[in-house]
Write a protein that holds these residues in place. Sequence first.
Motif, PDB file in Angstrom:
ATOM      1  N   THR A 288       0.839  -1.208   0.000  1.00 20.28           N
ATOM      2  CA  THR A 288       0.000   0.000   0.000  1.00 20.28           C
ATOM      3  C   THR A 288       0.868   1.250   0.000  1.00 20.28           C
ATOM      4  O   THR A 288       0.613   2.208  -0.746  1.00 20.28           O
ATOM      5  N   TYR A 289       1.914   1.244   0.835  1.00 15.52           N
ATOM      6  CA  TYR A 289       2.806   2.402   0.863  1.00 15.52           C
ATOM      7  C   TYR A 289       3.578   2.535  -0.455  1.00 15.52           C
ATOM      8  O   TYR A 289       3.914   3.651  -0.878  1.00 15.52           O
ATOM      9  N   GLU A 290       3.845   1.407  -1.126  1.00 16.90           N
ATOM     10  CA  GLU A 290       4.509   1.475  -2.429  1.00 16.90           C
ATOM     11  C   GLU A 290       3.601   2.150  -3.452  1.00 16.90           C
ATOM     12  O   GLU A 290       4.050   2.982  -4.248  1.00 16.90           O
ATOM     13  N   PHE A 291       2.308   1.805  -3.417  1.00 12.87           N
ATOM     14  CA  PHE A 291       1.370   2.461  -4.304  1.00 12.87           C
ATOM     15  C   PHE A 291       1.278   3.948  -3.978  1.00 12.87           C
ATOM     16  O   PHE A 291       1.253   4.804  -4.876  1.00 12.87           O
ATOM     17  N   VAL A 292       1.233   4.265  -2.686  1.00 20.30           N
ATOM     18  CA  VAL A 292       1.167   5.666  -2.250  1.00 20.30           C
ATOM     19  C   VAL A 292       2.353   6.449  -2.806  1.00 20.30           C
ATOM     20  O   VAL A 292       2.218   7.580  -3.286  1.00 20.30           O
ATOM     21  N   LYS A 293       3.519   5.819  -2.778  1.00 18.96           N
ATOM     22  CA  LYS A 293       4.733   6.471  -3.288  1.00 18.96           C
ATOM     23  C   LYS A 293       4.635   6.681  -4.799  1.00 18.96           C
ATOM     24  O   LYS A 293       4.941   7.766  -5.312  1.00 18.96           O
ATOM     25  N   ASN A 294       4.197   5.646  -5.532  1.00 19.31           N
ATOM     26  CA  ASN A 294       4.075   5.752  -6.987  1.00 19.31           C
ATOM     27  C   ASN A 294       3.062   6.812  -7.399  1.00 19.31           C
ATOM     28  O   ASN A 294       3.205   7.466  -8.436  1.00 19.31           O
ATOM     29  N   ALA A 295       2.023   6.971  -6.569  1.00 24.02           N
ATOM     30  CA  ALA A 295       0.979   7.934  -6.888  1.00 24.02           C
ATOM     31  C   ALA A 295       1.371   9.358  -6.524  1.00 24.02           C
ATOM     32  O   ALA A 295       0.646  10.299  -6.846  1.00 24.02           O
ATOM     33  N   GLY A 296       2.511   9.512  -5.867  1.00 23.57           N
ATOM     34  CA  GLY A 296       2.945  10.850  -5.482  1.00 23.57           C
ATOM     35  C   GLY A 296       2.304  11.360  -4.216  1.00 23.57           C
ATOM     36  O   GLY A 296       2.371  12.555  -3.908  1.00 23.57           O
ATOM     37  N   ALA A 315      -7.583   2.638   5.183  1.00 20.59           N
ATOM     38  CA  ALA A 315      -7.824   4.077   5.096  1.00 20.59           C
ATOM     39  C   ALA A 315      -6.531   4.814   5.421  1.00 20.59           C
ATOM     40  O   ALA A 315      -5.836   4.480   6.383  1.00 20.59           O
ATOM     41  N   ALA A 316      -6.206   5.785   4.589  1.00 17.59           N
ATOM     42  CA  ALA A 316      -5.039   6.627   4.819  1.00 17.59           C
ATOM     43  C   ALA A 316      -5.487   8.082   4.817  1.00 17.59           C
ATOM     44  O   ALA A 316      -6.563   8.414   4.316  1.00 17.59           O
ATOM     45  N   ALA A 317      -4.679   8.953   5.400  1.00 19.25           N
ATOM     46  CA  ALA A 317      -5.023  10.373   5.451  1.00 19.25           C
ATOM     47  C   ALA A 317      -3.749  11.202   5.405  1.00 19.25           C
ATOM     48  O   ALA A 317      -2.666  10.733   5.772  1.00 19.25           O
ATOM     49  N   ARG A 318      -3.899  12.424   4.946  1.00 19.87           N
ATOM     50  CA  ARG A 318      -2.763  13.343   4.861  1.00 19.87           C
ATOM     51  C   ARG A 318      -2.288  13.724   6.250  1.00 19.87           C
ATOM     52  O   ARG A 318      -3.080  13.816   7.200  1.00 19.87           O
ATOM     53  N   VAL A 319      -0.990  13.955   6.372  1.00 20.81           N
ATOM     54  CA  VAL A 319      -0.387  14.392   7.636  1.00 20.81           C
ATOM     55  C   VAL A 319       0.196  15.780   7.438  1.00 20.81           C
ATOM     56  O   VAL A 319       0.935  16.024   6.472  1.00 20.81           O
ATOM     57  N   TYR A 320      -0.150  16.690   8.344  1.00 22.10           N
ATOM     58  CA  TYR A 320       0.362  18.059   8.286  1.00 22.10           C
ATOM     59  C   TYR A 320       0.855  18.448   9.671  1.00 22.10           C
ATOM     60  O   TYR A 320       0.088  18.436  10.641  1.00 22.10           O
ATOM     61  N   ASN A 321       2.152  18.754   9.778  1.00 14.73           N
ATOM     62  CA  ASN A 321       2.751  19.115  11.075  1.00 14.73           C
ATOM     63  C   ASN A 321       2.418  18.087  12.165  1.00 14.73           C
ATOM     64  O   ASN A 321       1.981  18.431  13.268  1.00 14.73           O
ATOM     65  N   ASP A 322       2.582  16.818  11.821  1.00  9.49           N
ATOM     66  CA  ASP A 322       2.365  15.698  12.740  1.00  9.49           C
ATOM     67  C   ASP A 322       0.911  15.530  13.156  1.00  9.49           C
ATOM     68  O   ASP A 322       0.615  14.790  14.111  1.00  9.49           O
ATOM     69  N   ALA A 323      -0.009  16.185  12.475  1.00  9.61           N
ATOM     70  CA  ALA A 323      -1.431  16.020  12.765  1.00  9.61           C
ATOM     71  C   ALA A 323      -2.109  15.389  11.545  1.00  9.61           C
ATOM     72  O   ALA A 323      -1.848  15.769  10.403  1.00  9.61           O
ATOM     73  N   ILE A 324      -2.968  14.419  11.791  1.00  9.56           N
ATOM     74  CA  ILE A 324      -3.671  13.728  10.708  1.00  9.56           C
ATOM     75  C   ILE A 324      -4.838  14.579  10.233  1.00  9.56           C
ATOM     76  O   ILE A 324      -5.677  15.006  11.033  1.00  9.56           O
ATOM     77  N   VAL A 325      -4.896  14.826   8.924  1.00  8.53           N
ATOM     78  CA  VAL A 325      -5.977  15.618   8.339  1.00  8.53           C
ATOM     79  C   VAL A 325      -7.044  14.639   7.829  1.00  8.53           C
ATOM     80  O   VAL A 325      -6.995  14.169   6.690  1.00  8.53           O
ATOM     81  N   TYR A 326      -8.004  14.317   8.681  1.00 11.75           N
ATOM     82  CA  TYR A 326      -8.986  13.295   8.330  1.00 11.75           C
ATOM     83  C   TYR A 326      -9.810  13.620   7.083  1.00 11.75           C
ATOM     84  O   TYR A 326     -10.133  12.708   6.301  1.00 11.75           O
ATOM     85  N   PRO A 327     -10.181  14.890   6.822  1.00  7.22           N
ATOM     86  CA  PRO A 327     -10.947  15.162   5.599  1.00  7.22           C
ATOM     87  C   PRO A 327     -10.175  14.889   4.309  1.00  7.22           C
ATOM     88  O   PRO A 327     -10.781  14.776   3.248  1.00  7.22           O
ATOM     89  N   ASP A 328      -8.840  14.821   4.383  1.00  2.00           N
ATOM     90  CA  ASP A 328      -8.028  14.517   3.202  1.00  2.00           C
ATOM     91  C   ASP A 328      -7.672  13.032   3.212  1.00  2.00           C
ATOM     92  O   ASP A 328      -6.532  12.642   3.433  1.00  2.00           O
TER      93      ASP A 328
END
Length: 426
Positions: A288-296, A315-328
């Motif tokens: 899954t992380y390999e796909f995440v990397k390939n997808a940018g 389920a994965a989510a964006r991380v910003y300043n060590d905080a998980i951005v659940y809407p992303d």
Amino acid sequence: MKNAVYLLSIAVLALGLYSFEVRNENKQLERTVHAQYTNALTSASETLSTLQTSVNQSLLFQDKNALNKELDNIWRLSDQLRSSIGSLPLNQEVANNWIKYIGNIGDEARIAAEKGSYEEWHDKMGVVATNLRSLSNEWEVATSRYFENDGDFSKWQRVLNNETEDEQFTNIAQNLKTYGETDFPLTASESDWLKKRELQNLNDKEITKEQAIEVLELLIPNIKDAAYTVTKSRDDAPYPFYHIQFVKGSRMGYADITVKGGHIISFLSERPVQEDKNMSTQDIKDLTYEFVKNAGYKDVEIVEFRENHEVYHIAAARVYNDAIVYPDGIQFKVSKASGELLGLNAMEYVQKETIKEQPVNPIDWKQFFRPGTIVEEESMIYTENDLFELRLCYEVIARYDSDYNETFRVVVDAENHEVLKVEYMQ
């Protein structure tokens, strides 16, 4: 010959009896449905009248206890009225506008009671009360004849199919739309939310159909050289995208990729079930992380990992300043047997949130929770409040130390310490 005529007569008689019975059953069904519609209409009309009265009465009071009682009634009545409206065979646009308008009144009452914003309530509801009275009068005129239709189910069908000649329903539809826009205008956060839902913030360079296929093959290498069919979204679509269908051997599926920027929104693949040995959880996470990397997707982290007998739901989510951005967020569906990606939904991630700086005020959990509450986990997340505003929050897994050991997920605004969500986990 006589036997044939005799058997034919019996068949005709049986068919006639069956048709008579079916007609009777249909009539009985129509009467039952008609009674349900009439009861729902009666309930909606009575509740609308009571709601209008309660809104008017709320404008009389300055005393908090008296006003809170009316606000509670308004919130409850709005919920009942939405349920009754939803049970009626109304034109979909009329029903949706009714439910939205009444829901806004109920939400305003709830917010005013919770936050004590009584002056705001009085300022806003003066106009709403007048418009609600007008809508109530129009509703009474438009629906009065349906109480006197003597079981004429066809009248309900004409209303449902928008074939009624009664102009009053048309007036209600137009006024609901007008009042909804003027009485409850979109806030800046709601407007921004709608723009994100329609991907209006995408300003990337447009790609061609051929480039969309290249994007798909880069992300999903095992479908390279498949047979493709590519179509473009309609001109009136909220955002332009390419719909790619592919077939390769026994595998088939589709993907949606935005014209602006070539962002993959969704992907689904179907193939025969394999009997291979299931891969380990760690191997699946690595793939899954390999796909995440390939997808940018360089800024995401896996936040949830569930499984059934055939697939993993991740389920994965964006991380910003060590905080998980659940809407992303991004959702993956991965085969347990082969680790192959079977499904993807990246719409929320493509709708990327704009994050604003926000103060963080520490919380003493021993003072915040009752004695006996154990905070097992604490992390920082971004989530939306009721006004669609993105807020930095504490996410806490708290267990109340009792005979039942009940565990809760609690989300608290990091600035004002407002509790946004409480979920029972055990």
